[in-house]
Design a protein around this motif. Sequence first.
Motif, PDB file in Angstrom:
ATOM      1  N   PHE A  56       0.833  -1.210   0.000  1.00  0.00           N
ATOM      2  CA  PHE A  56       0.000   0.000   0.000  1.00  0.00           C
ATOM      3  C   PHE A  56       0.863   1.254   0.000  1.00  0.00           C
ATOM      4  N   GLU A  57       1.883   1.249   0.836  1.00  0.00           N
ATOM      5  CA  GLU A  57       2.772   2.401   0.907  1.00  0.00           C
ATOM      6  C   GLU A  57       3.381   2.740  -0.448  1.00  0.00           C
ATOM      7  N   ASN A  58       3.716   1.691  -1.189  1.00  0.00           N
ATOM      8  CA  ASN A  58       4.433   1.909  -2.443  1.00  0.00           C
ATOM      9  C   ASN A  58       3.557   1.912  -3.687  1.00  0.00           C
ATOM     10  N   ASN A  59       2.271   1.599  -3.514  1.00  0.00           N
ATOM     11  CA  ASN A  59       1.411   1.514  -4.698  1.00  0.00           C
ATOM     12  C   ASN A  59      -0.005   1.994  -4.425  1.00  0.00           C
ATOM     13  N   ARG A  60      -0.116   3.047  -3.626  1.00  0.00           N
ATOM     14  CA  ARG A  60      -1.408   3.603  -3.258  1.00  0.00           C
ATOM     15  C   ARG A  60      -2.374   3.732  -4.429  1.00  0.00           C
ATOM     16  N   GLU A  61      -1.875   4.308  -5.529  1.00  0.00           N
ATOM     17  CA  GLU A  61      -2.742   4.618  -6.666  1.00  0.00           C
ATOM     18  C   GLU A  61      -3.492   3.397  -7.184  1.00  0.00           C
ATOM     19  N   LEU A  62      -2.801   2.249  -7.145  1.00  0.00           N
ATOM     20  CA  LEU A  62      -3.392   1.026  -7.696  1.00  0.00           C
ATOM     21  C   LEU A  62      -4.698   0.670  -6.996  1.00  0.00           C
ATOM     22  N   PHE A  63      -4.791   1.014  -5.704  1.00  0.00           N
ATOM     23  CA  PHE A  63      -5.937   0.585  -4.900  1.00  0.00           C
ATOM     24  C   PHE A  63      -7.274   1.129  -5.376  1.00  0.00           C
ATOM     25  N   ASN A  64      -7.277   2.232  -6.099  1.00  0.00           N
ATOM     26  CA  ASN A  64      -8.561   2.664  -6.644  1.00  0.00           C
ATOM     27  C   ASN A  64      -8.597   2.571  -8.166  1.00  0.00           C
ATOM     28  N   GLN A  65      -7.741   1.703  -8.699  1.00  0.00           N
ATOM     29  CA  GLN A  65      -7.732   1.548 -10.155  1.00  0.00           C
ATOM     30  C   GLN A  65      -8.024   0.127 -10.601  1.00  0.00           C
ATOM     31  N   VAL A  66      -7.772  -0.839  -9.747  1.00  0.00           N
ATOM     32  CA  VAL A  66      -7.986  -2.234 -10.162  1.00  0.00           C
ATOM     33  C   VAL A  66      -8.840  -2.961  -9.118  1.00  0.00           C
ATOM     34  N   PRO A  67      -9.573  -3.995  -9.542  1.00  0.00           N
ATOM     35  CA  PRO A  67     -10.316  -4.808  -8.584  1.00  0.00           C
ATOM     36  C   PRO A  67      -9.377  -5.307  -7.498  1.00  0.00           C
ATOM     37  N   LEU A  68      -9.777  -5.118  -6.264  1.00  0.00           N
ATOM     38  CA  LEU A  68      -8.888  -5.401  -5.136  1.00  0.00           C
ATOM     39  C   LEU A  68      -8.561  -6.882  -5.015  1.00  0.00           C
ATOM     40  N   GLN A  69      -9.452  -7.725  -5.500  1.00  0.00           N
ATOM     41  CA  GLN A  69      -9.197  -9.165  -5.433  1.00  0.00           C
ATOM     42  C   GLN A  69      -7.890  -9.526  -6.148  1.00  0.00           C
ATOM     43  N   TYR A  70      -7.536  -8.761  -7.166  1.00  0.00           N
ATOM     44  CA  TYR A  70      -6.302  -9.071  -7.893  1.00  0.00           C
ATOM     45  C   TYR A  70      -5.080  -8.694  -7.068  1.00  0.00           C
ATOM     46  N   ILE A  71      -5.193  -7.576  -6.367  1.00  0.00           N
ATOM     47  CA  ILE A  71      -4.084  -7.184  -5.492  1.00  0.00           C
ATOM     48  C   ILE A  71      -3.939  -8.219  -4.380  1.00  0.00           C
ATOM     49  N   ALA A  72      -5.081  -8.657  -3.835  1.00  0.00           N
ATOM     50  CA  ALA A  72      -5.065  -9.682  -2.788  1.00  0.00           C
ATOM     51  C   ALA A  72      -4.306 -10.912  -3.270  1.00  0.00           C
ATOM     52  N   SER A  73      -4.664 -11.385  -4.431  1.00  0.00           N
ATOM     53  CA  SER A  73      -4.036 -12.590  -4.992  1.00  0.00           C
ATOM     54  C   SER A  73      -2.534 -12.402  -5.157  1.00  0.00           C
ATOM     55  N   MET A  74      -2.177 -11.253  -5.671  1.00  0.00           N
ATOM     56  CA  MET A  74      -0.779 -10.922  -5.912  1.00  0.00           C
ATOM     57  C   MET A  74       0.034 -10.882  -4.621  1.00  0.00           C
ATOM     58  N   LEU A  75      -0.652 -10.540  -3.517  1.00  0.00           N
ATOM     59  CA  LEU A  75       0.021 -10.473  -2.218  1.00  0.00           C
ATOM     60  C   LEU A  75      -0.082 -11.792  -1.467  1.00  0.00           C
ATOM     61  N   GLY A  76      -0.734 -12.769  -2.088  1.00  0.00           N
ATOM     62  CA  GLY A  76      -0.806 -14.085  -1.467  1.00  0.00           C
ATOM     63  C   GLY A  76      -1.830 -14.211  -0.365  1.00  0.00           C
ATOM     64  N   MET A  77      -2.987 -13.591  -0.560  1.00  0.00           N
ATOM     65  CA  MET A  77      -4.061 -13.762   0.433  1.00  0.00           C
ATOM     66  C   MET A  77      -5.405 -13.792  -0.298  1.00  0.00           C
ATOM     67  N   THR A  78      -6.471 -14.187   0.440  1.00  0.00           N
ATOM     68  CA  THR A  78      -7.797 -14.235  -0.175  1.00  0.00           C
ATOM     69  C   THR A  78      -8.407 -12.838  -0.195  1.00  0.00           C
ATOM     70  N   PRO A  79      -9.411 -12.619  -1.025  1.00  0.00           N
ATOM     71  CA  PRO A  79     -10.094 -11.330  -1.057  1.00  0.00           C
ATOM     72  C   PRO A  79     -10.706 -10.995   0.311  1.00  0.00           C
ATOM     73  N   GLU A  80     -11.183 -12.014   1.030  1.00  0.00           N
ATOM     74  CA  GLU A  80     -11.794 -11.776   2.340  1.00  0.00           C
ATOM     75  C   GLU A  80     -10.762 -11.254   3.338  1.00  0.00           C
ATOM     76  N   THR A  81      -9.626 -11.912   3.380  1.00  0.00           N
ATOM     77  CA  THR A  81      -8.559 -11.447   4.273  1.00  0.00           C
ATOM     78  C   THR A  81      -8.141 -10.031   3.906  1.00  0.00           C
ATOM     79  N   PHE A  82      -8.009  -9.792   2.637  1.00  0.00           N
ATOM     80  CA  PHE A  82      -7.635  -8.463   2.157  1.00  0.00           C
ATOM     81  C   PHE A  82      -8.644  -7.419   2.638  1.00  0.00           C
ATOM     82  N   SER A  83      -9.900  -7.757   2.477  1.00  0.00           N
ATOM     83  CA  SER A  83     -10.959  -6.841   2.849  1.00  0.00           C
ATOM     84  C   SER A  83     -10.926  -6.537   4.350  1.00  0.00           C
TER      85      SER A  83
END
Lengths: 190, 190
Positions: A155-182
């Motif tokens: 998040f610190e290094n990629n803030r902008e991405l958080f309102n540009q792509v479906p968050l589930q993809y960021i979750a996956s990329m970070l190795g967690m489920t969408p629920e955990t991410f949420s």
Amino acid sequence: MTELEQYIKSYFGVVNSDDLKKIVSLFKLTSIKKGAFLLKAGKHCNNLSFVQLGLLRMFISTDEKEITQWISTKGYFTTDLSSFVFETTSRISIQALTDTEVYSVTKTDYKKIGELVPKWYELEKLFIIRCFIILEERIFSHLSMTAEERYDYFFENNRELFNQVPLQYIASMLGMTPETFSRIRKRKLL
Amino acid sequence: MTELEQYIKSYFGVVNSDDLKKIVSLFKLTSIKKGAFLLKAGKHCNNLSFVQLGLLRMFISTDEKEITQWISTKGYFTTDLSSFVFETTSRISIQALTDTEVYSVTKTDYKKIGELVPKWYELEKLFIIRCFIILEERIFSHLSMTAEERYDYFFENNRELFNQVPLQYIASMLGMTPETFSRIRKRKLL
DNA sequence: GTGATTTCTTGATTTTTGTCAAGAGCAAAA
DNA sequence: TTTTGCTCTTGACAAAAATCAAGAAATCAC
């Protein structure tokens, strides 16, 4: 100077502007509609692409799910390096998350860069080593951090991405489920 | 033919035996006692080393613990690529787990290889790309597998290591605690 | 061989993360 | 506007993995 030129100048260290022009002229602009694929798993990846505009998701499909490996943003290169270099079939798919424009160079044309610019191999090597180091860093994050710490760091290094792509993809990329991410995300708001 | 020659031949694709001899002659044999360091975090990594005999552990120290990044075995290269190439101080330490012998080349001598063997830059690039792909694979294992699946996968491909190094290091390298590792291991025996 | 370390195991417990299921919110399409 | 998807959130619960603490086993140094 185009962004591609700027990028090659700063990351590859090409400073001679004639060389730059020659290199850039080998890249062709292509448009990809949202949802369309730049690369499909099972095909050969024949291009190295520079994202001029838009967002692309690199993912690997397993039996159960799609694992997002990376999200390529404006101003960076994207390709399946393994397939591009060794001409194997790709395991990775690359799909546009928004309408996207890329400057692509084919493998054949890419080879010409080395002939045009003598120093290219050296620059290219350094470039790949930088990519290698980024991956090392990413592995380290999985060995030493919790899901929440990975979230924070990303998040610190990629803030902008958080309102540009479906968050589930960021979750996956970070190795967690969408629920955990949420849930982690919610904690940050409180 | 020495193992180093064999390695360079197969991984770098150098086939000319004169070239091979020239390259190998730049490497110097060094012994490292068990527990001694080939590289200490905070120093500059000035060598690329080929493990002739023994085992080395690459790790990063954090406030709380040591994270084992990789265990280098006989017949492979080891270095902190980031420090070696960009001459930064190293975050990584490399310590011998057993009495070890390495063939080391200094950065200065390494550069001479490129001058001796014209094709070297290309071969070197391909070599690094293979390393990059291994890291990609490793990241994928963290995104898509449980601790037990990572254990299984690593065990299948590195059986020998399990009775050669303290298991806690393998556990760390796979991103789990020694306790979790021990429990998974037990399950396999039942 | 004996004692001292280090490494590994085990149990009890807590924390973290995943799974399943339902529903809310939003945006694109009809 | 209404409908249809998709995305995100939430809760209840289950599973996985971490932590803490103690003790066993193996290894090392003398």
